[in-house]
Scaffold this motif. Structure first.
Motif, PDB file in Angstrom:
ATOM      1  N   ARG A  92       4.645  -1.779  -3.136  1.00  0.00           N
ATOM      2  CA  ARG A  92       4.555  -1.225  -4.753  1.00  0.00           C
ATOM      3  C   ARG A  92       5.630  -0.060  -4.834  1.00  0.00           C
ATOM      4  O   ARG A  92       6.328   0.126  -5.937  1.00  0.00           O
ATOM      5  CB  ARG A  92       3.369  -0.828  -5.117  1.00  0.00           C
ATOM      6  CG  ARG A  92       2.347  -2.146  -5.443  1.00  0.00           C
ATOM      7  CD  ARG A  92       1.057  -1.757  -6.168  1.00  0.00           C
ATOM      8  NE  ARG A  92       1.209  -0.955  -7.362  1.00  0.00           N
ATOM      9  CZ  ARG A  92       1.533  -1.705  -8.616  1.00  0.00           C
ATOM     10  NH1 ARG A  92       1.475  -2.848  -8.478  1.00  0.00           N
ATOM     11  NH2 ARG A  92       1.532  -0.995  -9.603  1.00  0.00           N
ATOM     12  N   LYS A 126       7.043   0.112  -8.459  1.00  0.00           N
ATOM     13  CA  LYS A 126       6.129  -0.072  -9.333  1.00  0.00           C
ATOM     14  C   LYS A 126       4.721   0.798  -9.104  1.00  0.00           C
ATOM     15  O   LYS A 126       3.701   0.410  -9.385  1.00  0.00           O
ATOM     16  CB  LYS A 126       5.551  -1.463  -9.428  1.00  0.00           C
ATOM     17  CG  LYS A 126       6.506  -2.535  -9.571  1.00  0.00           C
ATOM     18  CD  LYS A 126       5.976  -4.055  -9.593  1.00  0.00           C
ATOM     19  CE  LYS A 126       7.042  -5.057 -10.121  1.00  0.00           C
ATOM     20  NZ  LYS A 126       6.734  -6.432 -10.172  1.00  0.00           N
ATOM     21  N   ILE A 128       2.086  -0.872 -15.904  1.00  0.00           N
ATOM     22  CA  ILE A 128       1.087  -0.657 -14.382  1.00  0.00           C
ATOM     23  C   ILE A 128       0.143  -1.734 -14.378  1.00  0.00           C
ATOM     24  O   ILE A 128      -0.320  -2.242 -13.508  1.00  0.00           O
ATOM     25  CB  ILE A 128       0.856   0.868 -14.242  1.00  0.00           C
ATOM     26  CG1 ILE A 128       2.150   1.705 -13.991  1.00  0.00           C
ATOM     27  CG2 ILE A 128      -0.070   0.918 -13.081  1.00  0.00           C
ATOM     28  CD1 ILE A 128       1.768   2.979 -13.965  1.00  0.00           C
ATOM     29  N   GLY A 150       0.850  -5.208 -13.737  1.00  0.00           N
ATOM     30  CA  GLY A 150       1.347  -5.377 -12.317  1.00  0.00           C
ATOM     31  C   GLY A 150       0.145  -5.602 -11.566  1.00  0.00           C
ATOM     32  O   GLY A 150       0.547  -6.352 -10.489  1.00  0.00           O
TER      33      GLY A 150
END
Length: 118
Positions: A71, A76, A114, A117
Motif C-alpha cells: 500500500r 494508498k 481509502i 481501497g
C-alpha cells in the motif's frame, strides 16, 4: 572530525544505494525467473520484479507488514493520504481561500478513497 565522518557516511550510503540498484536491475534467474514467468510477467524479468513478487506472495499469504508495504509503494496508505491533504491545505492557504470547508471536503474525499481501497 564530525564533518569528515558525516561525508564518509553519505558516500558509503550513496555507494550502497548504487550497488543495490545495480543488483535489482540484473536479470532474474532460476526460481525467481520461473515464478515471475508462471505469474505471466512479460518482457525482461529482473531482480526488482522478483523482489516485488516475493512481497506480493507474502501479502497474499496474510503478512500484514507486506500488505502495508505494498500500500505504501502504491501510495494508498494513510501517510500518503495525509500528505496529500496537507499539500492541498497549503495550496488553499496560499490561494487565500477559507481552508476549513475545503479541507473537510478533501478529507471526506481522501477517506472515501481509502475505504474503497479495502
Amino acid at each position: 572530525m564530525g564533518g569528515k565522518a558525516s561525508g564518509e557516511a553519505r558516500r558509503r550510503k550513496k555507494s550502497m544505494k548504487q550497488k543495490l540498484q545495480a543488483i535489482l536491475e540484473l536479470p532474474a534467474q532460476g526460481e525467481d525467473y520461473d515464478a515471475a514467468a508462471a505469474m505471466g510477467v512479460d518482457g525482461d524479468i529482473d531482480n526488482e520484479i522478483a523482489m516485488l513478487i516475493g512481497l506480493y506472495l507474502k501479502a497474499k499469504a496474510g503478512d500484514v507488514a507486506a500488505v502495508k508495504e505494498i500500500r505504501s509503494i502504491l501510495g494508498k496508505d494513510a501517510a500518503s493520504a495525509e500528505l496529500a491533504l496537507r499539500q492541498k491545505e497549503l495550496a488553499l492557504k496560499e490561494a487565500g481561500k477559507d481552508t476549513s470547508t475545503a479541507v473537510l471536503e478533501k478529507l471526506d474525499e481522501v477517506l472515501g478513497g481509502i475505504k474503497s481501497g479495502f
